[in-house]
Design a protein around this motif. Structure first.
Motif, short mmCIF file in Angstrom:
data_model
loop_
_atom_site.label_atom_id
_atom_site.label_comp_id
_atom_site.label_asym_id
_atom_site.label_seq_id
_atom_site.Cartn_x
_atom_site.Cartn_y
_atom_site.Cartn_z
N GLN A 99 29.98 64.88 14.35
CA GLN A 99 29.62 63.14 14.20
C GLN A 99 28.51 63.53 15.08
N SER A 100 27.98 64.25 15.80
CA SER A 100 26.81 65.03 16.59
C SER A 100 26.01 65.87 15.50
N LEU A 101 26.29 66.95 14.77
CA LEU A 101 25.80 67.17 14.31
C LEU A 101 25.34 67.02 12.71
N GLN A 102 26.46 65.51 12.15
CA GLN A 102 25.89 65.21 11.20
C GLN A 102 24.59 63.75 11.27
N LYS A 103 24.46 63.14 12.43
CA LYS A 103 23.48 63.02 12.52
C LYS A 103 22.52 63.81 13.37
N ALA A 104 22.08 64.62 13.28
CA ALA A 104 21.33 65.37 13.96
C ALA A 104 20.86 66.09 12.77
N PHE A 105 21.57 66.13 11.25
CA PHE A 105 21.13 66.42 10.20
C PHE A 105 19.99 65.40 9.50
N PRO A 112 16.83 62.13 3.71
CA PRO A 112 18.12 61.57 4.67
C PRO A 112 18.49 61.60 2.77
N ASP A 113 20.08 61.42 3.41
CA ASP A 113 21.00 61.19 2.35
C ASP A 113 21.08 59.63 2.20
N ALA A 114 21.59 59.24 1.31
CA ALA A 114 22.54 57.94 1.42
C ALA A 114 23.79 58.44 2.33
N GLN A 117 27.16 61.02 1.59
CA GLN A 117 26.48 61.25 1.26
C GLN A 117 26.27 63.09 1.92
N GLY A 118 26.19 62.75 2.98
CA GLY A 118 25.53 63.42 3.97
C GLY A 118 26.54 64.86 3.90
N PRO A 119 26.48 65.47 4.76
CA PRO A 119 27.45 66.75 5.02
C PRO A 119 27.97 66.80 5.49
N GLY A 120 29.43 67.00 4.40
CA GLY A 120 30.97 66.32 5.30
C GLY A 120 31.28 65.07 5.75
N GLU A 121 30.34 63.90 4.69
CA GLU A 121 30.82 62.50 4.88
C GLU A 121 32.35 62.12 4.04
#
Length: 128
Positions: A99-105, A112-114, A117-121
């Motif tokens: 989750q920290s990596l997803q937020k950093a991305f 930013p992706d909706a 729609q982000g990586p791994g979501e």
């Protein structure tokens, strides 16, 4: 203390009596939770580097590559989600790291992706 490395073979490990053979475990002897956890940690580390988090200034990092980071984070999300029931007490820290990596991305992205729609979501659900 025993070295937990799991090299299949290497120089000097041909003989069971060689000094190196005492420091190498056979892959079949490593519990699955350890193999999964090590793979997850490797994906986390690689994603963090691709986000530039290894540098003092992530925005100026020559290692930053958001396309590569997206792939690594998505692979990590799939692994953690699919193996969550087997990870026991290792699951929560791996989910937190993911989750920290997803937020950093999301923070690193110019657009930013909706949510969802982000990586791994697609595996973890939306991360805000």
């Amino acid at each position: 203390m025993q070295d937990d490395s799991f090299n299949a073979s290497g120089p000097g490990s041909d003989s069971p009596d060689s000094p190196d053979s005492q420091n190498v475990r056979e892959l079949h002897a490593i519990p699955s939770v350890e193999v999964i956890s090590r793979a997850a940690v490797m994906l986390m580390s690689a994603a963090a580097e691709r986000l530039g988090l290894a540098d003092d200034d992530p925005d100026a990092s020559p290692l930053r590559d958001l396309d590569e980071a997206r792939r690594l984070i998505t692979a990590l999300a799939g692994l953690v989600t699919a193996s969550g029931e087997y990870l026991g007490l290792h699951a929560a820290p791996l989910r937190d790291g993911l989750q920290s990596l997803q937020k950093a991305f999301r923070e690193a992205s110019a657009v930013p992706d909706a949510p969802g729609q982000g990586p791994g979501e697609k595996y973890t659900g939306p991360v805000y």
